[in-house]
Every structure is written in structure tokens, then in C-alpha cells.
Design a protein around this motif. Structure first.
Motif, short mmCIF file in Angstrom:
data_model
loop_
_atom_site.label_atom_id
_atom_site.label_comp_id
_atom_site.label_asym_id
_atom_site.label_seq_id
_atom_site.Cartn_x
_atom_site.Cartn_y
_atom_site.Cartn_z
N PRO A 364 -13.33 -36.86 5.45
CA PRO A 364 -12.81 -35.35 5.63
C PRO A 364 -11.29 -35.17 5.18
O PRO A 364 -11.16 -33.73 4.78
CB PRO A 364 -14.12 -35.32 6.91
N THR A 365 -10.58 -35.94 5.94
CA THR A 365 -9.26 -35.53 5.40
C THR A 365 -8.01 -35.78 4.34
O THR A 365 -7.50 -35.91 4.30
CB THR A 365 -8.54 -36.14 7.48
N TRP A 395 -7.05 -38.84 -1.35
CA TRP A 395 -7.35 -38.21 -1.85
C TRP A 395 -7.95 -37.40 -1.45
O TRP A 395 -7.90 -36.84 -0.55
CB TRP A 395 -8.79 -39.23 -2.37
N ASN A 396 -8.39 -36.35 -2.96
CA ASN A 396 -8.72 -34.65 -2.72
C ASN A 396 -10.79 -34.81 -1.48
O ASN A 396 -11.04 -36.10 -2.43
CB ASN A 396 -8.89 -34.05 -3.35
N PRO A 397 -10.75 -34.71 -0.70
CA PRO A 397 -11.88 -35.42 -0.13
C PRO A 397 -13.17 -34.34 -0.65
O PRO A 397 -13.40 -33.32 -1.41
CB PRO A 397 -11.76 -34.55 1.60
N GLY A 398 -14.32 -34.97 -0.57
CA GLY A 398 -15.72 -34.49 -0.77
C GLY A 398 -16.33 -33.92 -0.09
O GLY A 398 -15.94 -33.45 0.96
N LYS A 399 -17.04 -32.57 -0.81
CA LYS A 399 -17.52 -31.33 -0.22
C LYS A 399 -19.04 -31.27 -0.19
O LYS A 399 -19.31 -31.22 -1.11
CB LYS A 399 -16.76 -30.26 -0.44
N GLN A 400 -19.15 -30.62 1.00
CA GLN A 400 -20.94 -30.24 0.71
C GLN A 400 -20.59 -29.25 1.21
O GLN A 400 -20.74 -28.69 2.70
CB GLN A 400 -21.47 -31.95 1.57
N ASN A 401 -21.87 -27.94 1.12
CA ASN A 401 -22.06 -26.93 1.66
C ASN A 401 -20.66 -26.15 1.57
O ASN A 401 -20.61 -25.48 2.92
CB ASN A 401 -22.69 -26.86 2.70
#
Length: 418
Positions: A364-365, A395-401
Motif C-alpha cells: 500500500p505504500t 511504485w504508485n500503489p494500487g487502489k481499491q475503493n
């Protein structure tokens, strides 16, 4: 830009092959002219036409995009060559632009040559038509409204045929087609089908002009003998409409061909599903790059219970395979890896090469965590691939909601000996 270029050339190849298969033997020369020029415009428009919303809203198409995203992975090739890393994309682009410049210079010189010849030639009249009088043994030709010929080299009957032929070129503005085809060759010279398409455009224009001469009542055999008599004469420029354009065998064969029945024109409608297919295929790649958006569109029909389950997964720290916003590298990942990966000396000595595929987690970071080999080549190559992946910056982290989450990511690295 590279993807646009690639899609344009692939579209042009498929359109041209379909044309040769379905339409190159009929006698609908005006229809064929419109089809040939239309192919250029369709090929240019398809890569930039966005119908990704339609693909997203059809589960079958969305599934194909998802498969594309998971199977066609961005691979980085690493060679055993030592020393400074060469950016071959820049080298290839430089060579490509050099060839374009040379071809554009040749094209411009031909235009200048025709204009200079026009200013040099005296104006005369043949059967009431203004012409520019050639002094040598050059082939008769036309360029837009200009007709060039040497009346002293032809008898009266031949002059009538030449004028009818060239007036058809002038009246129907065939020079526009020729210039368009020539310019396409200049900028897309690397595609051999562009050269074949140019030849097809030129030949069909001659079919149109020949048809105009024969429609006036001229004797077919006599006209063909006249063409044969001009076989070895010099052409002033390839961008002009020359009276005698090879291959003569095809022109004579087409003159003697029985007229195609009008009902056969219906087959030109087959281009519609072909163009539709090309549009869909072109957009599959675009949708695949945002496959999570496809998942998001499909998720709109899910129940509120499923949405709650996603929230629980996020709270529990579960690692996602697909998220609404996938992780992205903050630089050009291929370029970064090509600079960092070193071909192991042991692998060079043993002549080991192949494709190592590594799976890891983007936290997440944005940190790279738990890299593991899911396709091995050799211990030394596997070790080097793991080393570089482990040393990657954030990296630019992935996002959910809307919140950062941990996401699995798979990346291949190809090792190849020179």
C-alpha cells in the motif's frame, strides 16, 4: 505514438489483403478507386477511434481484454553486451527519420522537375486542347490540369487516344490519388504493403482512363498496340499520370475482360464488418491497459453484499490480484530495468538465455515485497532478476475503493545472448 504507428500499419495490411482477395478482379474501377483511397483514411482513423466504452459494456469483449492484459506482458530484454546501454528505440527512430527525409526530398524534387518542365515547354493546341509541347522522346503524361506530349511523335489517331486518356486523368483529378499514395510511402516506407498499395492505386487509375478511351468507341486492339509501341519511352516523373504505365499485361487483360455484373457491387458492403472488427481489436489493447476499469463496470451489477466483502478484504490486508487502480511504476519500467540488469558472467559462459518471470507484491505504500520466481531459466539468471526487482524504487500503489492496497504484479525479463 509507436502503438498508433503499429496499429495503422497492421490495419493497412489487413485492408489491402482483403481488397486483393475480394475486389481486385472486378471492373468497377470507380468503386475500387474510392475503396483504395478510403483504406488510407480508415487505417489512419482506426488507431485513434475510441470505442472502449462499448468494449467495456460487453462481457465477452471485456473478458478478451482481461486475458490480453494477463498474457501479453511487458517484457524487458537484456543482452550480454558490456559497456554503455544503447537506446535502440532512439537509434531506430533516427534511421527511420533519415529515410523519410531522403524520400521526401526525392518527392519534392519530382514536383519541382514537373513545374520546371512546365515553365520550359511551349504551349500548343491539339484538337482544341491546350498542351505543353515536349521536345524529346518522353512518354505523354499529365499532372492535374497539365498535359504534356510531343505531337510530332504520334499520328492523328494516336493523338486522339492520348488526349482522351490524359483528359480522363485531369477531369477526375487522379493526381490527388497519386500524391496521396506517394506521401504515404514517404512516411510509412518500412511497410511493404504501402508500396503494393501505391502500385494498386496507380494501376486502377490507368484502368479508369483506359475505360474512358474505349467507351468513346476507339478500337480496343488498335489502342493496345499503341500502348505497346510506347513501352520503352522515358517517363518524366513517377508522380505524374503517364500514358504508358507498366505492367501493360494487366491493363490489356482488364480491357479484354467481360464487364462485371452490377449486382456484384453488393460485396463492397463486406468492408463494413471488417472495419468494425478492426475497431474492436484496436480498442482491446486500450481496454487491457485499464482492465480494472472493465472490472469496475462489471461490478456495477453486483449486490451490496459483494461490496461489503471488498471492504472486509481491504481491512484484513489481503493482497489483491486486480484492483480499480492498478500499481504503476514512476518511471519507464522497461528503460529502468534495461539500465539496471546485468547479464551474469556465469550465464554468458554457459550460454544461458531465456525469459524469467517474477511475481511480487506492491505494498500500500508502493514498496516491492516478496519477489518470487514463477518461471525459472537458470540459477544465475534467476538470481539477477530477483536482485534487480528487489532493488526497484517505490511504485504508485494500487487502489481499491479509493484506498491504497497490496497488489500482486508479474513482470518478465528476457535474457538473450548476442
Amino acid at each position: 505514438m509507436i502503438m498508433y504507428f503499429l496499429k495503422l500499419n497492421i490495419s493497412l495490411i489487413l485492408l489491402f489483403c482483403f481488397y486483393k482477395l475480394m475486389f481486385s478482379s472486378d471492373t468497377f474501377f470507380s468503386w475500387r478507386r474510392a475503396t483504395l483511397i478510403g483504406m488510407y483514411f480508415i487505417a489512419m482513423l482506426i488507431p485513434g477511434f475510441d470505442c472502449s466504452d462499448w468494449v467495456n459494456n460487453h462481457p465477452g469483449m471485456a473478458s478478451m481484454a482481461s486475458d490480453y492484459a494477463s498474457i501479453i506482458l511487458p517484457a524487458v530484454s537484456v543482452t550480454s553486451e558490456k559497456g554503455t546501454v544503447v537506446d535502440w528505440e532512439i537509434v531506430a527512430l533516427a534511421i527511420y527519420c533519415m529515410v523519410v527525409s531522403v524520400l521526401l526530398l526525392c518527392f519534392s524534387w519530382q514536383l519541382v522537375s514537373i513545374i520546371r518542365l512546365r515553365n520550359k515547354c511551349q504551349i500548343g493546341y491539339v484538337n482544341g486542347t491546350e498542351v505543353y509541347l515536349l521536345e524529346g522522346n518522353e512518354n505523354p503524361f499529365s499532372f492535374f490540369r497539365w498535359i504534356f506530349l510531343n505531337p510530332e511523335k504520334h499520328n492523328r489517331r494516336e493523338l486522339d487516344e492520348i488526349l482522351m486518356h490524359e483528359q480522363a486523368h485531369c477531369r477526375q483529378l487522379h493526381s490527388i490519388d497519386v500524391l496521396f499514395a506517394e506521401l504515404f510511402v514517404v512516411f510509412f516506407w518500412i511497410n511493404p504493403f504501402v508500396w503494393l498499395l501505391k502500385r494498386e492505386v496507380r494501376l486502377n487509375l490507368e484502368y479508369l482512363a483506359d475505360s474512358n478511351v474505349l467507351a468513346s468507341g476507339k478500337d480496343s486492339k488498335e489502342y493496345q498496340y499503341h500502348l505497346l509501341g510506347l513501352t520503352y519511352r522515358k517517363n518524366v516523373a513517377t508522380i505524374s499520370n503517364n500514358f504508358n504505365v507498366l505492367p501493360l499485361k494487366k491493363r490489356i487483360k482488364m480491357m479484354n475482360k467481360k464487364k462485371t455484373k452490377g449486382l456484384v457491387k453488393m460485396k463492397y458492403a463486406l468492408y463494413i464488418p471488417l472495419v468494425a472488427m478492426l475497431l474492436v481489436v484496436s480498442n482491446i489493447e486500450m481496454v487491457a491497459r485499464s482492465v480494472t476499469e472493465v472490472k469496475n463496470n462489471i461490478a456495477t451489477v453486483k449486490t451490496s453484499v459483494e461490496q461489503q466483502r471488498n471492504k472486509k478484504q481491504q481491512q484484513s490486508g489481503e493482497v489483491y490480484t486486480v484492483t480499480e487502480i492498478m500499481p504503476t511504476f514512476r518511471e519507464n519500467v522497461n528503460l529502468w530495468l534495461s539500465k539496471k540488469v546485468k547479464y551474469p558472467a556465469a550465464a554468458v559462459k554457459k550460454k544461458e538465455e531465456g525469459r524469467v518471470i517474477i511475481k511480487f507484491i506492491i505494498s500500500p505504500t508502493g514498496e516491492v515485497q516478496k519477489p518470487q520466481i514463477i518461471r525459472s531459466v537458470s540459477p544465475s539468471l534467476d538470481k539477477e532478476a530477483l536482485r534487480v526487482i528487489s532493488s526497484m524504487p517505490k511504485w504508485n500503489p494500487g487502489k481499491q475503493n479509493g484506498k491504497p492496497v497490496a497488489v500482486y504484479y508479474t513482470l518478465p525479463i528476457s535474457f538473450k545472448l548476442r
